[in-house]
Design a protein around this motif. Structure first.
Motif, PDB file in Angstrom:
ATOM      1  N   VAL A 247     -74.501  96.163 -31.382  1.00 13.53           N
ATOM      2  CA  VAL A 247     -75.191  96.766 -32.524  1.00 13.53           C
ATOM      3  C   VAL A 247     -74.790  96.048 -33.806  1.00 13.53           C
ATOM      4  O   VAL A 247     -73.724  95.441 -33.884  1.00 13.53           O
ATOM      5  CB  VAL A 247     -74.853  98.281 -32.660  1.00 13.53           C
ATOM      6  CG1 VAL A 247     -75.471  99.071 -31.538  1.00 13.53           C
ATOM      7  CG2 VAL A 247     -73.353  98.484 -32.700  1.00 13.53           C
TER       8      VAL A 247
ATOM      9  N   LYS B  47     -71.953 104.681 -22.745  1.00 12.10           N
ATOM     10  CA  LYS B  47     -71.732 103.319 -22.241  1.00 12.10           C
ATOM     11  C   LYS B  47     -70.240 103.038 -22.045  1.00 12.10           C
ATOM     12  O   LYS B  47     -69.864 102.329 -21.119  1.00 12.10           O
ATOM     13  CB  LYS B  47     -72.343 102.295 -23.201  1.00 12.10           C
ATOM     14  CG  LYS B  47     -73.879 102.299 -23.184  1.00 12.10           C
ATOM     15  CD  LYS B  47     -74.449 101.170 -24.043  1.00 12.10           C
ATOM     16  CE  LYS B  47     -75.977 101.104 -23.919  1.00 12.10           C
ATOM     17  NZ  LYS B  47     -76.567  99.951 -24.600  1.00 12.10           N
ATOM     18  N   TRP B  48     -69.397 103.590 -22.932  1.00 12.93           N
ATOM     19  CA  TRP B  48     -67.949 103.385 -22.762  1.00 12.93           C
ATOM     20  C   TRP B  48     -67.500 103.867 -21.389  1.00 12.93           C
ATOM     21  O   TRP B  48     -66.627 103.274 -20.774  1.00 12.93           O
ATOM     22  CB  TRP B  48     -67.146 104.193 -23.803  1.00 12.93           C
ATOM     23  CG  TRP B  48     -67.359 103.813 -25.216  1.00 12.93           C
ATOM     24  CD1 TRP B  48     -67.940 102.665 -25.696  1.00 12.93           C
ATOM     25  CD2 TRP B  48     -66.997 104.586 -26.367  1.00 12.93           C
ATOM     26  NE1 TRP B  48     -67.959 102.696 -27.073  1.00 12.93           N
ATOM     27  CE2 TRP B  48     -67.384 103.857 -27.509  1.00 12.93           C
ATOM     28  CE3 TRP B  48     -66.380 105.829 -26.547  1.00 12.93           C
ATOM     29  CZ2 TRP B  48     -67.180 104.321 -28.812  1.00 12.93           C
ATOM     30  CZ3 TRP B  48     -66.174 106.290 -27.829  1.00 12.93           C
ATOM     31  CH2 TRP B  48     -66.570 105.548 -28.951  1.00 12.93           C
TER      32      TRP B  48
ATOM     33  N   SER C  42     -76.632 106.315 -27.694  1.00 10.64           N
ATOM     34  CA  SER C  42     -75.237 106.636 -27.368  1.00 10.64           C
ATOM     35  C   SER C  42     -74.427 105.436 -26.914  1.00 10.64           C
ATOM     36  O   SER C  42     -74.771 104.737 -25.963  1.00 10.64           O
ATOM     37  CB  SER C  42     -75.191 107.697 -26.265  1.00 10.64           C
ATOM     38  OG  SER C  42     -73.846 107.958 -25.899  1.00 10.64           O
ATOM     39  N   GLN C  43     -73.336 105.208 -27.614  1.00 13.34           N
ATOM     40  CA  GLN C  43     -72.375 104.200 -27.194  1.00 13.34           C
ATOM     41  C   GLN C  43     -71.288 104.863 -26.348  1.00 13.34           C
ATOM     42  O   GLN C  43     -70.719 104.233 -25.466  1.00 13.34           O
ATOM     43  CB  GLN C  43     -71.751 103.524 -28.423  1.00 13.34           C
ATOM     44  CG  GLN C  43     -72.771 102.850 -29.345  1.00 13.34           C
ATOM     45  CD  GLN C  43     -73.474 101.667 -28.708  1.00 13.34           C
ATOM     46  OE1 GLN C  43     -72.832 100.700 -28.294  1.00 13.34           O
ATOM     47  NE2 GLN C  43     -74.787 101.734 -28.595  1.00 13.34           N
TER      48      GLN C  43
ATOM     49  N   GLN D 274     -77.851  96.289 -23.047  1.00 15.44           N
ATOM     50  CA  GLN D 274     -76.556  95.632 -23.228  1.00 15.44           C
ATOM     51  C   GLN D 274     -75.411  96.639 -23.123  1.00 15.44           C
ATOM     52  O   GLN D 274     -75.609  97.844 -23.248  1.00 15.44           O
ATOM     53  CB  GLN D 274     -76.501  94.963 -24.606  1.00 15.44           C
ATOM     54  CG  GLN D 274     -77.232  93.639 -24.689  1.00 15.44           C
ATOM     55  CD  GLN D 274     -76.406  92.480 -24.140  1.00 15.44           C
ATOM     56  OE1 GLN D 274     -75.336  92.675 -23.567  1.00 15.44           O
ATOM     57  NE2 GLN D 274     -76.915  91.268 -24.316  1.00 15.44           N
ATOM     58  N   GLU D 275     -74.204  96.097 -22.982  1.00 17.90           N
ATOM     59  CA  GLU D 275     -73.026  96.964 -22.976  1.00 17.90           C
ATOM     60  C   GLU D 275     -72.822  97.571 -24.361  1.00 17.90           C
ATOM     61  O   GLU D 275     -73.430  97.135 -25.336  1.00 17.90           O
ATOM     62  CB  GLU D 275     -71.790  96.151 -22.577  1.00 17.90           C
ATOM     63  CG  GLU D 275     -71.770  95.819 -21.104  1.00 17.90           C
ATOM     64  CD  GLU D 275     -70.612  94.916 -20.741  1.00 17.90           C
ATOM     65  OE1 GLU D 275     -69.690  94.776 -21.557  1.00 17.90           O
ATOM     66  OE2 GLU D 275     -70.651  94.343 -19.647  1.00 17.90           O
ATOM     67  N   ALA D 276     -71.906  98.545 -24.410  1.00 21.66           N
ATOM     68  CA  ALA D 276     -71.606  99.205 -25.688  1.00 21.66           C
ATOM     69  C   ALA D 276     -71.222  98.166 -26.739  1.00 21.66           C
ATOM     70  O   ALA D 276     -70.586  97.164 -26.428  1.00 21.66           O
ATOM     71  CB  ALA D 276     -70.472 100.208 -25.512  1.00 21.66           C
ATOM     72  N   GLY D 277     -71.636  98.423 -27.967  1.00 24.20           N
ATOM     73  CA  GLY D 277     -71.205  97.572 -29.062  1.00 24.20           C
ATOM     74  C   GLY D 277     -72.177  96.482 -29.452  1.00 24.20           C
ATOM     75  O   GLY D 277     -71.914  95.743 -30.405  1.00 24.20           O
TER      76      GLY D 277
END
Lengths: 394, 73
Positions: free
Chosen positions: B33, A177-178, A173-174, B28-31
């Motif tokens: 990928v 994290k947002w 899931s991103q 890691q933070e979002a993104g």
């Protein structure tokens, strides 16, 4: 300038949790957009596909041949040496369970590609707008109580307004994290899983589960019927518990060639190769933020003993969709404080039991004596699937 | 506490089964990928915890120092 399009709910991820959340919300009259980045749902397959009949019926899913690979009637639980405890409901409750109507199966192994598409179709027929090839880029709560959702559909960037964004985007899931939710998982609690769909391995309508450190440290191995005479052979391991740092691939190779099933597997031919991470972890402690909730794997709604996640995703989706419908109907704000009610509903119905399972599982794997640990896992798995288990409905 | 040197990950795409486990374990933070739903391969990772390498069921993630281009021989 045209107004920004607005939906009551935007759901990111059309797996069982997302599609079910969307369907339940739309059935109550909400405007719902369901997006998925993939071109074809359910693929690549990251799941064995086992689900109970009860789990499907509970959320109104018809038992359709379109997505069912094979009916299941019970379990075979093995210890490391190959001794089996058979829990065959055809024998335990012969008046209720069997292959011929009016008798029924206990559950099914489904084709996740067909199953996820079917659930999306059900949502679409309930009034949900569905966009494939659409990925989420971010979201931002607004002063007026709504939020902006940023998407990319094919190559077009799109900005929408929504009351609530639902993150149903899986274990990776991103969306969580947002929102800055604490989604981080420990390496000791994510099983590294690999499975082969094979030909030339016989099965008998049972989900076979093989415990033991030698075959699958920290997890278990499985042999599931897959329909048309095919089977799935797979396993999940916790890498930190693996001997000599061996990988899931090496363990699966060893299980096929060296276990007590080696004769049974001698002629097996690999038809598909699938893998994934399965959380044997606790549910997320916080599954909500302003204008946002998480469901399914994203919220870690996964059974920490079995690693099963379809039932929990479907039930979680039903709870989330119903809660959001109430929120919108009653005109309540989509604040963190209000959305905590979703998590509370989920805990009341399912989550508290999942926490208990997590404690049981943690206690087993904390045992440092491997043979004692193996015995306890075997006993727990055997008890879990027995007819008098308190967890039968999870 | 010594800070780990940033690394660049490399994925053996032929063995990758797109299972998503590397992204699932990544702190890691979002993104962080790639376009193929794996951990990022073109962005240096300054955490360098290597959990993605450990979780990969088919052992197809490797790394090199992010500053490998600036050779000093």
């Amino acid at each position: 300038m045209p107004a920004t399009p607005h939906y009551d709910i935007v759901v990111i991820g059309s797996g069982p949790a997302g599609a079910t959340t969307a369907r339940y919300a739309a059935e109550r009259g909400l405007s719902v957009l369901l997006v998925d980045k993939r071109q074809e749902l359910g693929a690549p397959v990251q799941c064995s596909g086992a689900v109970s009949r009860h789990a499907l019926e509970e959320v109104g899913i018809p038992l359709e041949a379109e997505f069912i690979h094979e009916a299941i009637f019970g379990f075979g639980i093995y210890n490391q040496a190959g001794e089996q405890k058979k829990i065959d409901y055809r024998l335990l409750k012969p008046e209720e369970y069997g292959p011929e109507a009016p008798k029924k199966p206990l559950g099914y192994v489904v084709d996740r590609r067909r199953f996820d598409r079917y659930l999306m179709t059900m949502a679409e027929r309930a009034g949900v707008e569905v966009w494939l090839k659409t990925e989420g880029l971010g979201y931002r709560p607004q002063p007026d109580g709504s939020c902006r959702v940023y998407l990319r559909r094919f190559n077009e960037e799109i900005e929408l307004s929504a009351k609530v964004l639902v993150g149903a985007d899986g274990l990776q899931s991103q969306v969580g994290k947002w929102a800055g939710l604490r989604t981080h998982m420990k390496i000791t609690e994510l099983a590294s899983c690999l499975q082969f769909v094979v030909d030339h391995v016989e099965t008998d309508g049972l989900l076979e589960i093989i415990t033991g450190h030698e075959w699958a440290p920290g997890g278990y191995a499985w042999v599931f019927p897959k329909g048309y005479g095919y089977a799935e052979i797979g396993l999940g391991v916790i890498r930190t518990m693996a001997d000599d740092g061996q990988s899931a691939q090496e363990y699966l190779d060893k299980f096929i060639r060296q276990s007590f099933f080696k004769e049974r597997f001698a002629d097996c031919r690999v038809l598909e190769i699938q893998g994934g991470g399965v959380p044997l972890a606790a549910p997320l402690r916080q599954q909500f933020a302003d204008n946002l909730i998480l469901v399914g794997d994203a919220a870690r709604h996964v059974n920490p003993i079995t690693g099963g996640g379809i039932h929990t995703a479907l039930s979680g989706g039903r709870i989330a969709g119903g809660f959001l419908a109430g929120l919108v109907d009653e005109g309540r704000a989509a604040t963190e404080a209000e959305l905590e009610g979703y998590q509370q509903s989920w805990l009341d119905e399912l989550g508290t039991k999942m926490w208990k399972l997590y404690d049981t599982k943690t206690d087993i794997f904390r045992e440092s004596d491997i043979s004692v640990r193996d015995e306890r896992l075997y006993a727990t798995m055997s008890g879990y699937f027995s007819p008098d288990s308190e967890y039968k409905k999870i | 506490m010594t800070k780990k040197a940033p690394v660049l990950f490399d994925i053996g795409w032929n063995a990758c089964i797109n299972c998503g486990a590397c992204v699932a374990i990544c702190p890691q933070e979002a993104g962080f990928v790639s376009a193929f739903d794996t951990i990022a391969v073109n962005t240096p990772c300054d955490i360098a915890c290597m959990l993605c390498e450990d979780i990969c069921p088919v052992v197809t993630i490797t790394h090199r120092p992010a500053a490998a281009n600036s050779t000093t021989s």
